[in-house]
Design a protein around this motif. Structure first.
Motif, PDB file in Angstrom:
ATOM      1  N   PHE A 114    -129.286 -88.359 123.801  1.00 23.88           N
ATOM      2  CA  PHE A 114    -130.118 -87.881 124.906  1.00 23.88           C
ATOM      3  C   PHE A 114    -130.856 -86.601 124.563  1.00 23.88           C
ATOM      4  CE2 PHE A 114    -131.330 -87.723 129.272  1.00 23.88           C
ATOM      5  CZ  PHE A 114    -131.265 -86.392 129.672  1.00 23.88           C
ATOM      6  N   ASP A 115    -130.207 -85.700 123.834  1.00 21.89           N
ATOM      7  CA  ASP A 115    -130.819 -84.399 123.563  1.00 21.89           C
ATOM      8  C   ASP A 115    -132.020 -84.500 122.635  1.00 21.89           C
ATOM      9  OD1 ASP A 115    -128.828 -83.164 120.840  1.00 21.89           O
ATOM     10  OD2 ASP A 115    -128.883 -85.189 121.673  1.00 21.89           O
ATOM     11  N   LEU A 116    -132.235 -85.643 122.025  1.00 21.85           N
ATOM     12  CA  LEU A 116    -133.369 -85.822 121.113  1.00 21.85           C
ATOM     13  C   LEU A 116    -134.598 -86.409 121.813  1.00 21.85           C
ATOM     14  CD1 LEU A 116    -131.581 -87.259 117.945  1.00 21.85           C
ATOM     15  CD2 LEU A 116    -132.151 -84.877 118.477  1.00 21.85           C
ATOM     16  N   TYR A 117    -134.482 -86.681 123.109  1.00 21.90           N
ATOM     17  CA  TYR A 117    -135.524 -87.391 123.833  1.00 21.90           C
ATOM     18  C   TYR A 117    -136.272 -86.480 124.798  1.00 21.90           C
ATOM     19  CZ  TYR A 117    -134.040 -92.003 122.261  1.00 21.90           C
ATOM     20  OH  TYR A 117    -133.760 -93.107 121.503  1.00 21.90           O
ATOM     21  N   TRP A 118    -137.573 -86.657 124.847  1.00 25.51           N
ATOM     22  CA  TRP A 118    -138.362 -86.173 125.974  1.00 25.51           C
ATOM     23  C   TRP A 118    -137.953 -86.994 127.184  1.00 25.51           C
ATOM     24  CZ3 TRP A 118    -141.513 -88.662 129.392  1.00 25.51           C
ATOM     25  CH2 TRP A 118    -142.414 -87.891 130.149  1.00 25.51           C
ATOM     26  N   VAL A 119    -137.818 -86.343 128.353  1.00 26.98           N
ATOM     27  CA  VAL A 119    -137.441 -87.067 129.559  1.00 26.98           C
ATOM     28  C   VAL A 119    -138.446 -86.765 130.669  1.00 26.98           C
ATOM     29  CG1 VAL A 119    -134.975 -87.270 129.067  1.00 26.98           C
ATOM     30  CG2 VAL A 119    -135.840 -85.202 130.184  1.00 26.98           C
TER      31      VAL A 119
ATOM     32  N   TYR B 237    -139.338 -93.907 142.415  1.00 28.80           N
ATOM     33  CA  TYR B 237    -139.297 -92.939 141.327  1.00 28.80           C
ATOM     34  C   TYR B 237    -138.496 -93.509 140.162  1.00 28.80           C
ATOM     35  CZ  TYR B 237    -141.390 -89.344 144.230  1.00 28.80           C
ATOM     36  OH  TYR B 237    -142.261 -88.618 145.009  1.00 28.80           O
ATOM     37  N   TYR B 238    -139.086 -93.394 138.980  1.00 26.98           N
ATOM     38  CA  TYR B 238    -138.481 -93.932 137.760  1.00 26.98           C
ATOM     39  C   TYR B 238    -138.231 -92.808 136.762  1.00 26.98           C
ATOM     40  CZ  TYR B 238    -140.362 -98.374 139.487  1.00 26.98           C
ATOM     41  OH  TYR B 238    -140.669 -99.465 140.250  1.00 26.98           O
ATOM     42  N   CYS B 239    -137.074 -92.826 136.143  1.00 32.33           N
ATOM     43  CA  CYS B 239    -136.833 -91.899 135.050  1.00 32.33           C
ATOM     44  C   CYS B 239    -137.127 -92.606 133.728  1.00 32.33           C
ATOM     45  CB  CYS B 239    -135.409 -91.370 135.075  1.00 32.33           C
ATOM     46  SG  CYS B 239    -134.123 -92.626 135.030  1.00 32.33           S
ATOM     47  N   VAL B 240    -137.486 -91.819 132.745  1.00 32.60           N
ATOM     48  CA  VAL B 240    -137.818 -92.365 131.432  1.00 32.60           C
ATOM     49  C   VAL B 240    -137.330 -91.407 130.366  1.00 32.60           C
ATOM     50  CG1 VAL B 240    -140.132 -91.341 131.512  1.00 32.60           C
ATOM     51  CG2 VAL B 240    -139.679 -93.263 129.981  1.00 32.60           C
ATOM     52  N   ALA B 241    -136.868 -91.963 129.273  1.00 32.32           N
ATOM     53  CA  ALA B 241    -136.495 -91.198 128.084  1.00 32.32           C
ATOM     54  C   ALA B 241    -137.351 -91.727 126.942  1.00 32.32           C
ATOM     55  CB  ALA B 241    -135.020 -91.341 127.769  1.00 32.32           C
ATOM     56  N   ARG B 242    -138.022 -90.810 126.232  1.00 33.55           N
ATOM     57  CA  ARG B 242    -139.022 -91.237 125.254  1.00 33.55           C
ATOM     58  C   ARG B 242    -138.844 -90.465 123.943  1.00 33.55           C
ATOM     59  NH1 ARG B 242    -144.229 -90.874 128.162  1.00 33.55           N
ATOM     60  NH2 ARG B 242    -143.491 -92.858 129.006  1.00 33.55           N
ATOM     61  N   ARG B 243    -138.860 -91.244 122.882  1.00 33.50           N
ATOM     62  CA  ARG B 243    -138.880 -90.622 121.554  1.00 33.50           C
ATOM     63  C   ARG B 243    -139.926 -91.344 120.722  1.00 33.50           C
ATOM     64  NH1 ARG B 243    -133.899 -89.890 117.251  1.00 33.50           N
ATOM     65  NH2 ARG B 243    -134.826 -88.183 116.077  1.00 33.50           N
ATOM     66  N   VAL B 244    -139.563 -92.429 120.094  1.00 31.10           N
ATOM     67  CA  VAL B 244    -140.559 -93.311 119.469  1.00 31.10           C
ATOM     68  C   VAL B 244    -140.971 -94.351 120.505  1.00 31.10           C
ATOM     69  CG1 VAL B 244    -141.022 -94.949 117.629  1.00 31.10           C
ATOM     70  CG2 VAL B 244    -139.635 -92.915 117.168  1.00 31.10           C
ATOM     71  N   GLY B 245    -139.982 -95.010 121.074  1.00 23.88           N
ATOM     72  CA  GLY B 245    -140.216 -95.924 122.183  1.00 23.88           C
ATOM     73  C   GLY B 245    -139.752 -95.284 123.478  1.00 23.88           C
ATOM     74  N   SER B 246    -139.799 -96.048 124.551  1.00 20.68           N
ATOM     75  CA  SER B 246    -139.400 -95.532 125.859  1.00 20.68           C
ATOM     76  C   SER B 246    -138.323 -96.400 126.472  1.00 20.68           C
ATOM     77  CB  SER B 246    -140.611 -95.514 126.797  1.00 20.68           C
ATOM     78  OG  SER B 246    -141.601 -94.625 126.344  1.00 20.68           O
TER      79      SER B 246
END
Length: 113
Positions: free
Chosen positions: A28-33, A92-101
Motif C-alpha cells: 500500500f505504501d508504494l501506491y498513489w491513492v 464514491y470510489y477509492c483507487v490505488a494506482r502505481r502502474v495499473g489501478s
C-alpha cells in the motif's frame, strides 16, 4: 487485491462524513491513492489524491471542505468530508494506482434534508 470502501450514508447539508478504504494484497505504501465520485448522469471525476510522498490534490469544488489522508500501517485511505452540499451526492470510489489501478466497489453518499 481488494479495496473495501465504507462510511457512506445519508447526511444533511452542512454535515460531515468520513470515508475509509482498506486495502489488501498490495504494498500500500508504494501506491498513489485517491477518491473519485460519480453522480447520476455524470462522468466519474477525481475528488482527491494523495501521493506516496504526501502531496495532495483536490477538485476545485471540494477544496477547503474535504481532506484526504492515509495510514500506511493500516493500509487505509480516508476522505474527511465537511460542509457537505447536495451536489456532493454521488457514489464514491477509492483507487490505488502505481502502474495499473485497483478500484474499490464504491460507497454511496447522499446529501439531503
Amino acid at each position: 487485491v481488494q479495496l473495501q470502501a465504507s462510511g457512506g450514508g445519508l447526511v444533511q447539508p452542512g454535515g460531515s462524513l468520513r470515508l475509509s478504504c482498506a486495502a489488501s494484497g498490495i504494498s500500500f505504501d508504494l501506491y498513489w491513492v485517491g477518491w473519485y465520485r460519480q453522480a447520476p448522469g455524470k462522468p466519474r471525476e477525481l475528488v482527491a489524491g494523495l501521493s506516496t510522498g504526501g502531496t495532495t490534490n483536490y477538485a476545485d469544488s471540494v477544496k477547503g471542505r474535504f481532506a484526504i489522508s492515509r495510514d500506511n500501517a493500516k493500509r487505509t485511505v480516508y476522505l474527511q468530508m465537511n460542509s457537505l452540499k447536495s451536489e456532493d451526492t454521488a457514489v464514491y470510489y477509492c483507487v490505488a494506482r502505481r502502474v495499473g489501478s485497483y478500484w474499490g466497489r464504491g460507497t454511496l453518499v447522499t446529501v439531503s434534508s
